[in-house]
Design an enzyme around this catalytic site. Structure first.
Site, short mmCIF file in Angstrom:
data_model
loop_
_atom_site.label_atom_id
_atom_site.label_comp_id
_atom_site.label_asym_id
_atom_site.label_seq_id
_atom_site.Cartn_x
_atom_site.Cartn_y
_atom_site.Cartn_z
CB SER A 1 51.50 47.74 37.65
OG SER A 1 51.70 48.44 38.86
CG ASP B 1 55.46 42.73 43.01
OD1 ASP B 1 54.84 43.44 43.83
OD2 ASP B 1 55.35 42.87 41.78
CG HIS C 1 52.09 45.10 42.01
ND1 HIS C 1 53.41 45.06 41.61
CD2 HIS C 1 51.52 46.15 41.37
CE1 HIS C 1 53.63 46.05 40.75
NE2 HIS C 1 52.50 46.72 40.60
#
Length: 341
Positions: free
Chosen positions: A38, A305, A308
């Site tokens: 991610s 978040d 990240h």
């Protein structure tokens, strides 16, 4: 990291100047391929029901909005692509065209991991080996693009000039925290890197893990404190991965593997007050709550978040990876050197 944040404007200025310089000419390499999770996903994980980022407030500062990038704007893979000279973002695998394969594809996806059995454990996600397999299928189409003739030798002559970026391992550690075996993970990782070499990759930037034990996701599990056990595992993994890069360089004299230390670039997250708080409101999975309002000053936040980084931190990571002259950040080469060799 406070010191890093105070120098953000300087880094941003350098990035803008460098980007203008490289954009005025051809890219420094013919193609750029991205593998990972991610942290570098460009929109491959949007079909995941529980762990995706194609909704606001993700992408609030990105020109195309919420594309599936797990940050407010660009990932560090995006920014490195700009620094190398590509005028457009490298497309995600799910949207690639045959023509895209000639200049690069992003295979990274949300929760993907190193372990081959990864997809059986978490919501159908796959592994680095699967991404490498997708790349292998893609490059068989290169002769159709008339880059060169249909022989494998000429195909590899083209690919050996390209940059390969790999960033993976966070989710292996997160979800195998009590059974994570560093040597097993790094050995599997090394085999996939050798598979890329066998296909023609010669310029490979391997990114280490950040100190995720000090992310909001992990602090929330420990009364707001870093989980040092996790950070120790990250450090052990990074050390072994760096050694693996050295081994690959010794084994393949015509290759240029390099290790990028994200942990060293980020520096003392656990000592800085900023990283402890996410910019957006997060749910139990550490993801931004859909359509919530993020912090106003995103240029002074470390995390977007629960896990990240914000784009401003991605800029720092990308810039150091590209032009670092200190081996504590890029060993033994920075990405600018990879592109030139």
């Amino acid at each position: 990291m406070i010191r890093e944040l105070r120098h953000v404007l300087l880094f941003v200025g350098l990035i803008q100047i460098t980007t203008l310089i490289v954009a005025a000419s051809e890219p420094q390499v013919p193609c750029y391929f991205v593998f990972g999770d991610s942290f570098v996903d460009a929109g491959n994980c949007n079909a995941n029901r529980f762990y995706r980022a194609n909704y606001p407030p993700y992408g609030i500062d990105f020109p195309d909005g919420a594309t599936g990038r797990y940050t407010n704007a660009r990932t560090f893979a995006d920014i490195i692509g700009e620094l190398v000279g590509f005028p457009k973002f490298i497309p995600p695998f799910v949207n690639r065209t045959t023509e895209d394969i000639k200049t690069g594809v992003n295979y990274a996806c949300g929760m993907d991991g190193i372990y081959p059995h990864w997809g059986n454990l978490l919501l159908g996600r796959t592994s680095l080996g699967t991404q490498v397999g997708e790349h292998e299928r893609d490059i068989t189409r290169l002769p159709d693009l008339q880059i060169n003739n249909t022989t494998r030798t000429y195909e590899q002559e083209y690919l050996k000039k390209c940059i390969y970026l790999v960033n993976i391992g966070t989710y292996d550690l997160m979800y195998h925290v009590f059974g994570f075996r560093t040597s097993v993970a790094v050995d599997s990782y090394g085999r996939d890197l050798e598979r890329l070499y066998s296909m023609g990759a010669r310029k490979v930037a391997v990114f280490g893990l950040s100190k995720i034990g000090c992310s909001p996701e992990f602090r929330n599990r420990n009364n707001g404190n870093c989980i040092e056990r996790t950070n120790e595992q990250v450090s052990d993994f990074n050390d072994e991965l760096k050694n693996k890069v050295g081994t690959l360089n010794s084994r393949y004299s015509d290759a240029r593997f390099t290790f990028i230390s994200v942990a060293n670039i980020s520096q003392s997250q656990e000592d800085a007050p900023v990283p402890a708080y996410p910019c957006c409101e997060i749910n139990r999975q550490g993801m931004c709550v859909p359509n919530s309002s993020p912090c106003v000053d995103r240029s002074s936040s470390f995390f977007y978040d629960g896990l990240h980084p914000t784009e401003i931190i991605n800029k720092i990571i990308a810039t150091r990876a590209y032009n670092a002259d200190d081996e504590m950040y890029a060993y033994p080469y920075n990405i600018s050197r990879l592109a030139q060799d």
